[in-house]
Scaffold this active site. Structure first.
Site, PDB file in Angstrom:
ATOM      1  N   HIS A   1       0.832  -1.202   0.000  1.00 14.92           N
ATOM      2  CA  HIS A   1       0.000   0.000   0.000  1.00 14.92           C
ATOM      3  C   HIS A   1       0.871   1.258   0.000  1.00 14.92           C
ATOM      4  O   HIS A   1       0.579   2.220  -0.724  1.00 14.92           O
ATOM      5  CB  HIS A   1      -0.914   0.008   1.224  1.00 14.92           C
TER       6      HIS A   1
ATOM      7  N   HIS B   1       1.600  -3.517   9.306  1.00 11.19           N
ATOM      8  CA  HIS B   1       3.021  -3.447   8.980  1.00 11.19           C
ATOM      9  C   HIS B   1       3.804  -2.831  10.119  1.00 11.19           C
ATOM     10  O   HIS B   1       3.255  -2.116  10.966  1.00 11.19           O
ATOM     11  CB  HIS B   1       3.250  -2.606   7.720  1.00 11.19           C
TER      12      HIS B   1
END
Length: 256
Positions: free
Chosen positions: A176, A218
């Site tokens: 992303h 993440h």
């Protein structure tokens, strides 16, 4: 009367017997070795392999990397305030998931293909075709790096992401964040936007990156490397820019 020779032999034999008694390596009746000599011999026989010695004496770079990893994991867990409904900012989790979808590859791919199909301008088709090329290149590159590094996602992450594939179980780098930086730079270079809209595009890319840590998807270094990779990937797209001269067959396909 004994001869002088026999007397010397007796004296020599006595000397040899005395030496054999005091020698540490004499025959079976010799004195045992001292503990210090046994420790020295044992230490020489059980010497550590070179790689074990390196682990016992790590380099400065190894210590620095392990320290960075520890700080990364600590900061990522502290910043994962939307990782679950019961987290500190759990009420903002639905909003962060909307931001997550806005940076996902599938909406961008579908939107770009739809724009190509509806476009009547050759200049617009050229820009959209290169955007499609950039998105596909981003997907392939991120998948390869994730498959090579194989860093697991944070332990506090909930695997409820929008449309995942096999390599999405790994976290490095953030796809992303890579896509957000790539699209942001692409849009700023190829679309004429007013200053407020340009600021919004940059803020969107930053919010997408931050949301990955807040959702617990993440670690911080995954996002930072992803943003850097996406920024650099745009330079590759510019270098390999597709045009009607360099790829006439491709443009002929989309112009129908």
């Amino acid at each position: 009367m004994p001869s002088p020779r026999s007397s010397r032999e007796r004296r020599g034999g006595g000397r040899l017997e005395f030496l054999s008694l005091v020698s540490p390596r004499g025959g079976g009746g010799g004195a045992p070795e001292s503990p210090s000599r046994r420790r020295e011999a044992g230490g020489a026989a059980a010497a550590l392999p070179e790689e074990d010695c390196m682990r016992l004496n790590p380099s400065f770079v190894g210590i620095a990397l392990r320290s960075l990893l520890a700080v990364d994991l600590w900061a990522s867990k502290r910043l994962g305030v939307c990782a679950a409904e019961g987290s500190a900012w759990g009420s903002a989790r639905p909003l962060m998931k909307v931001v997550e979808v806005s940076g996902h590859g599938i909406p961008w791919l579908l939107g770009t293909v739809y724009g190509l199909c509806q476009s009547d301008s050759s200049a617009t088709r050229e820009v959209l075709l290169n955007l499609l090329f950039a998105l596909l290149l981003d997907l392939v590159l991120v998948a390869v790096v994730k498959g090579l590094v194989k860093r697991r996602r944070p332990t506090h992450n909930k695997m409820d992401m929008f449309v995942t594939i096999s390599v999405d179980k790994y976290s490095f780098p953030s796809g992303h964040a890579t896509r957000a930086a790539l699209v942001c730079r692409f849009v700023l270079h190829h679309l004429v936007l007013a200053v407020p809209l340009r600021v919004l595009v940059v803020l969107w890319a930053l919010i997408v990156g931050i949301s990955r840590v807040m959702l617990g998807r993440h670690n911080v270094t995954d996002v930072l490397f992803g943003l850097l990779l996406g920024y650099m990937l745009y330079s590759v797209v510019e270098y390999c820019w597709l045009s009607p001269l360099s790829a006439p067959a491709l443009f002929a396909l989309w112009s129908r």
